[in-house]
Design a protein around this motif. Structure first.
Motif, mmCIF file in Angstrom:
data_model
loop_
_atom_site.group_PDB
_atom_site.id
_atom_site.type_symbol
_atom_site.label_atom_id
_atom_site.label_comp_id
_atom_site.label_asym_id
_atom_site.label_seq_id
_atom_site.Cartn_x
_atom_site.Cartn_y
_atom_site.Cartn_z
ATOM 1 N N UNK A 142 53.457 48.312 74.939
ATOM 2 C CA UNK A 142 52.142 47.933 74.422
ATOM 3 C C UNK A 142 51.809 46.466 74.667
ATOM 4 N N UNK A 188 57.156 50.149 72.758
ATOM 5 C CA UNK A 188 55.953 51.000 72.875
ATOM 6 C C UNK A 188 55.216 50.807 74.195
ATOM 7 N N UNK A 248 48.114 45.935 74.251
ATOM 8 C CA UNK A 248 47.428 47.227 74.158
ATOM 9 C C UNK A 248 47.467 47.615 72.682
ATOM 10 N N UNK A 249 46.452 47.164 71.997
ATOM 11 C CA UNK A 249 46.428 47.196 70.535
ATOM 12 C C UNK A 249 46.636 48.610 70.003
ATOM 13 N N UNK A 250 46.004 49.574 70.638
ATOM 14 C CA UNK A 250 46.048 50.937 70.104
ATOM 15 C C UNK A 250 47.422 51.595 70.257
ATOM 16 N N UNK A 251 48.231 51.080 71.171
ATOM 17 C CA UNK A 251 49.527 51.702 71.378
ATOM 18 C C UNK A 251 50.606 51.070 70.493
ATOM 19 N N UNK A 258 52.958 49.871 67.485
ATOM 20 C CA UNK A 258 53.399 50.429 66.206
ATOM 21 C C UNK A 258 53.925 49.343 65.268
#
Lengths: 97, 302, 387
Positions: free
Chosen positions: A78, A76, A23-26, A28
C-alpha cells in the motif's frame, strides 16, 4: 547537510529523492512504515479509510530519500516510493580546503 | 481522500496509480485476506524484490503452497501457482520439479502446514536434497483455523487448544532442516526485509533443498492470546531481541517464549541434489543405457 | 498420436499382472512414477524402477502413499504422464489427493492391486472390496473412471486405456486389479508401438493474456496449461471460477462441481466397457469382474450343463457403471447373480439399476481366496428358480 569539512567530491555526491505514494484504501493501519521510516517522513493520519483503518500520511515528504524501507516492510503493498531527480549535496557551515 | 495537510502531489489514491509490485501479483485479487500487521505480505514483498534483483525469468518459476494463511500466497503471486492440499506442497513440488527440471520451484507455506501435517514430507525432501526453495512463514500458531497450537508453538505459550499454556516442546525448524541435510538454512524475521530479500535471492540460484524460516507477527491470534500487544509491538520485540549469528550451530538456535531470536544464515553447503546424484550414479552404473545421461550429454555437446 | 517405440517391449512376454501394468504404463508414455512399497502391488514399482532409467523416466520412492499420489499430480502439471500403484491401506491414504486430482482436473493413473481388508487385513491375499471406495472414497461429489482387468494381458491393455482416458477427460483414472490378477503369470502380447494409439494432452493454444484455466467447451473438459509454458496460471483445491481463483459461493460451487460430474456422465458411453454373452435367452445373468469373472465362467459352464439358461455380463470398466444395460436386461430376466470378493458392493449397484424388475442375488466372498465355483453355481440355481 553539515560536514566537519566539505568532502572533496561533494560536487559528485547526490542525495536521492523519493516521491512517496500511499494507496490509502489498501492500508490496514499497521504503522510499520511510520515506525521504521529512518527519515520520519510519515505519521499516522487521524482520518479513516473506508475499511476503518488509519492510513499513514507524509508529513515531511521533502525528507524522503527513496530508501524503499516503507515499501519493503508494508505487508499490504500500500505504499511505495518513486525516484525523482537527485539533488546535489547542499553544503552549510563547512569549510572548503 | 488524502490526509489533511499533505500535498496532493505526493499522495496517490488506489484508483489512479498502481504499486510497482503489480506486475508480480494478481492485483485483481487484492486486497489479500491477511490481517492487519500480519507479516506474510512482507515476506511476499521480499520474494518479489529478490526476483527483481535477479531479473528472474518468471515464466520458469512455479510456486506451490499448502493450506493455511500462508497457503494463500500461491493465489496472489503471478507465477504458475499451485494451491494444494494441507501439508502436501513439498511432494507436489517434488513431482513438478522432477517432471521439468528447468523450473525453479518454490514452496511457500506455513509452519503448521510444513512441519505438522507435512512434517514427514519436509524431512524426506531435505534428506534427498530435493531441488526446492522452501520458504516457511512461522508465526507459531494456526491462524486460518483460529489460533490452535502448532509444532512450533513455544513452551508455555497460550493458544486456543493450549488454554493453560503449551506443554509440548516445539520443533526448531532450522535445526530440523539442517539435520536432515538441507543445502541452505536461514532464519529471518519480517523486520529483516533486506536480509530476507538477500536470502531469497541466494536460494533462488542455489541448487538443492534450501530452507528459509521467516518469523512473522500474528497479532490477531498469537499476540492477542499471549498479551504481546500489537503487530508493531512484535516488530519492536524482533528489533530488540534478535541476535544475528551467521553460521550458528542450528541446534543452538531454539526459540524460547520471551527469549532472543537467533537469526542468520546457518547452513550453506553443496551436497548434490537428488537429480544430480541420480544422473551421476545411474550414468556410472548403466553407461550408455542411461537415457537421461545421453540426453544431458547431447545437450552438452551442442 | 502413436506410442513412443522406446517404451514398448513389442513381443510375447510372460508377465504377472503387476508387471504387465508397468509395461502398459511405459508403453502409454508414463515417464514419472512415484510410489511406496506395498504388497501385493510392489512388483509394478520394481519393474518401473528397473525400466525407467533406459526410457528417460523418473522413478522416485516416496516417504508414503500420500506423497506418492501428490508427487504424480505435481509431475502431471510439470508435463509428464504419471502413475502410482498401491493397495489396501495405501489407497486409503491416497484418497485425499485423488480428490485434489479431481478438483485440479489432473490426468494421472492410480493402480490399486486389491487385497483383503479392512485395515492391514490380508496383505498377500486377494480381495475386491475397494470397488465402492474407488467410486466414493474421496470426500465430495465426483465421478471416477475405473477399469478391472481379469488377466495380465488386460492389465497391460487397460493401463494404456487408463492413460488415454485420463488425458481425454483430465481426470485421475483407477486401474482396479486384484491380488490374483496382479500375481498371476500369463502370456502378454505387446503389439508394435505404431499400433498403440496414445491420447495427447489437451494443451491450450490460447493467447497468454486470454487463457482461462477452467473455461470449457461442449465436452465440458477444459484445455490445460502446464508449468513453464508462460501462462502463469493459478489452480487451487478450493472451489474456483474459470480463472482458477478461489470463490467461496453457492453460485461458484454450482458452476463447478456439477460440471466435474457431468464431464464423465455425459461421456459415459465413450468410457463404459463390458462383455456380454448369452443374454438373449437368459433367465439368469451373472455379473462379475476381475478374477471373479474368470471363476464365474466355471460356474456358468456347470449351470449350462444342468440346463440353466445363464448369461454373463463381465465389467471391463467398473466405473462409470453400465446402468442403462443393466436396467434393460433386468426387464427380461429372472435374476442377476453378482459374483465378487466382498460382502456386497457392485451387488447394490446392480440392485439399484434393476430397480425391482428382477431379483438380484449375491454370491459373496469375504476375501483371501476366490469363490468355489460350486458356491456360485448354487446361487445361480437359486436365481433360476425365481418366479
Amino acid at each position: 547537510m553539515r560536514f566537519w569539512r566539505t568532502p572533496l567530491d561533494a560536487d559528485k555526491m547526490k542525495i536521492p529523492r523519493g516521491e512517496l505514494h500511499i494507496i490509502v484504501e489498501r492500508c490496514k493501519g499497521c504503522e510499520f512504515c511510520v515506525e521504521y521510516c529512518p527519515r520520519d517522513v510519515l505519521e499516522m493520519s487521524d482520518e479513516f479509510n473506508s475499511k476503518g483503518y488509519h492510513p499513514p500520511k507524509a508529513v515531511r515528504p521533502e525528507n524522503c530519500v527513496n530508501c524503499d524501507l516503507c515499501e519493503m516492510i508494508c505487508p499490504e503493498f500500500a505504499i511505495y516510493c518513486l525516484t525523482v531527480e537527485e539533488e546535489p549535496v547542499p553544503v552549510e557551515g563547512g569549510k572548503t580546503s | 481522500m488524502s490526509p489533511k495537510g499533505v500535498p496532493e502531489a505526493v499522495i496517490a489514491a488506489v484508483s489512479s496509480e498502481e504499486h510497482p509490485i503489480a506486475p508480480f501479483l494478481r492485483m485483481d485479487r487484492m486486497p489479500h485476506i491477511w490481517c492487519s500487521t500480519c507479516g506474510i505480505g512482507t515476506a511476499v514483498k521480499a520474494l518479489v524484490a529478490a526476483f527483481e534483483k535477479l531479473e528472474t525469468d518468471l515464466d520458469k518459476v512455479s510456486i506451490v503452497s499448502g493450506i493455511g494463511c500462508t497457503g494463500r500466497v500461491a493465489g496472489y503471486v503471478r507465477l504458475d501457482s499451485f494451491h494444494t492440499t494441507h501439508g502436501r506442497p513439498i511432494p507436489f513440488a517434488t513431482g513438478l520439479k522432477l517432471a521439468n527440471s528447468e523450473l525453479t520451484v518454490i514452496v511457500f507455506s506455513g509452519d503448521g502446514d510444513l512441519s505438522a501435517i507435512g512434517g514427514n514430507h519436509f524431512i524426506h525432501a531435505a534428506r534427498r536434497n530435493m531441488d526446492l526453495k522452501v520458504i516457511c512463514v512461522n508465526n507459531f500458531i494456526y491462524g486460518m483455523t483460529g489460533g490452535q497450537a502448532a509444532p512450533t508453538t513455544p513452551l508455555t505459550a497460550v493458544t486456543s487448544t493450549t488454554p493453560y499454556g503449551n506443554a509440548e516442546p516445539p520443533f526448531n525448524l532450522c535445526h530440523l532442516a539442517a539435520a536432515c541435510g538441507a543445502n541452505y538454512v536461514a532464519r529471518w524475521t519480517a523486520l529483516h526485509v533486506r536480509r530476507l530479500t538477500k536470502a531469497f535471492a541466494e536460494i533462488l540460484v542455489k541448487p538443492g533443498f534450501c530452507f528459509v524460516e521467516v518469523i512473522t507477527p500474528c497479532s490477531t491470534l498469537y499476540a492477542r492470546k499471549n498479551r504481546l500487544g500489537t503487530g508493531l509491538d512484535i516488530m519492536k520485540y524482533y528489533h530488540d531481541n534478535t541476535v544475528i549469528e551467521h553460521g550458528a550451530e542450528p541446534a543452538d538456535t531454539d526459540i524460547v517464549f520471551g527469549g532472543p531470536i537467533i537469526c542468520g544464515k546457518f547452513v550453506d553447503r553443496d551436497r548434490p541434489t537428488w537429480l544430480e546424484y541420480q544422473d551421476q550414479h545411474l550414468g556410472e552404473v548403466l553407461g550408455d543405457k542411461y537415457y537421461r545421461g545421453k540426453v544431458l550429454q547431447g545437450a552438452g555437446e551442442r | 498420436m502413436k506410442a513412443d517405440p522406446i517404451g514398448v517391449r513389442t513381443g510375447t512376454l510372460y508377465l504377472d499382472g503387476d508387471r504387465a501394468t508397468a509395461e502398459g504404463a511405459i508403453a502409454a508414455g508414463c515417464r514419472f512414477f512415484a510410489g511406496y512399497p506395498i504388497t501385493p502391488s510392489t512388483e509394478c514399482a520394481e519393474l518401473i524402477s528397473e525400466r525407467f532409467p533406459e526410457v528417460g523416466g523418473i522413478f522416485i520412492q516416496m516417504e508414503d502413499e500420500i506423497a506418492s499420489i501428490t508427487a504424480i499430480i505435481g509431475a502431471a502439471w510439470g508435463g509428464a504422464r504419471t502413475m502410482t500403484v498401491t493397495s489396501g491401506p495405501g489407497i486409503s491414504l491416497m484418497m485425499e489427493n485423488i480428490g485434489l486430482a479431481i478438483m485440479l482436473e489432473t490426468p494421472c493413473v492410480v493402480a490399486n492391486v486389491q487385497r483383503g481388508g479392512p485395515s492391514t487385513g490380508l496383505p498377500t491375499m486377494v480381495g475386491q472390496a475397494d470397488v465402492m471406495q474407488a467410486r466414493w472414497g474421496s470426500h465430495g461429489d465426483y465421478e471416477i473412471i475405473a477399469y478391472s482387468p481379469q488377466s495380465p494381458q488386460e492389465a497391460f491393455d487397460f493401463t494404456i486405456k487408463a492413460f488415454n482416458m485420463a488425458e481425454r477427460y483430465r481426470t485421475p483414472v483407477i486401474v482396479l486389479l486384484d491380488e490374483c490378477v496382479g500375481h498371476m503369470v500369463e502370456k502378454v502380447v505387446i503389439p508394435p508401438a505404431d499400433t498403440i494409439e496414445i491420447e495427447p494432452r489437451r494443451l491450450t493454444d490460447a493467447a497468454k493474456d486470454e487463457y482461462l484455466p477452467f473455461a470449457y467447451g461442449d465436452d465440458l473438459v477444459p484445455d490445460m496449461a502446464i508449468a513453464g509454458m508462460g501462462y502463469r496460471f493459478h489452480v487451487t483445491g478450493l472451489t474456483h471460477d474459470e480463472r482458477g481463483y478461489p470463490e467461496m459461493s453457492v453460485r461458484c460451487q454450482e458452476w463447478l462441481v456439477p460440471r466435474l460430474v457431468a464431464k464423465i456422465r455425459q461421456n459415459a458411453d465413450d468410457i463404459i466397457e463390458f462383455d456380454e454373452e448369452n443374454t438373449d435367452d437368459a433367465d439368469v445373468v451373472v455379473v462379475s469382474y476381475g478374477i471373479s469373472a474368470r471363476v464365474s465362467r466355471m460356474a456358468i459352464d456347470l449351470a449350462r450343463e444342468k440346463g440353466i439358461k445363464v448369461g454373463f455380463l463381465r465389467l471391463r470398466a467398473i466405473w462409470p457403471f453400465p446402468e442403462k444395460r443393466v436396467a434393460e436386461l433386468a426387464k427380461k430376466i429372472k435374476s442377476y447373480v453378482v459374483v465378487e470378493i466382498n460382502l456386497g458392493q457392485i451387488y447394490y449397484e446392480v440392485q439399484r439399476c434393476a430397480a425391482g424388475r428382477c431379483e438380484t442375488l449375491l454370491s459373496p466372498h469375504a476375501g483371501g481366496g476366490v469363490h468355489d465355483p460350486e458356491d456360485i453355481f448354487k446361487v445361480i440355481e437359486k436365481g433360476a428358480k425365481v418366479k
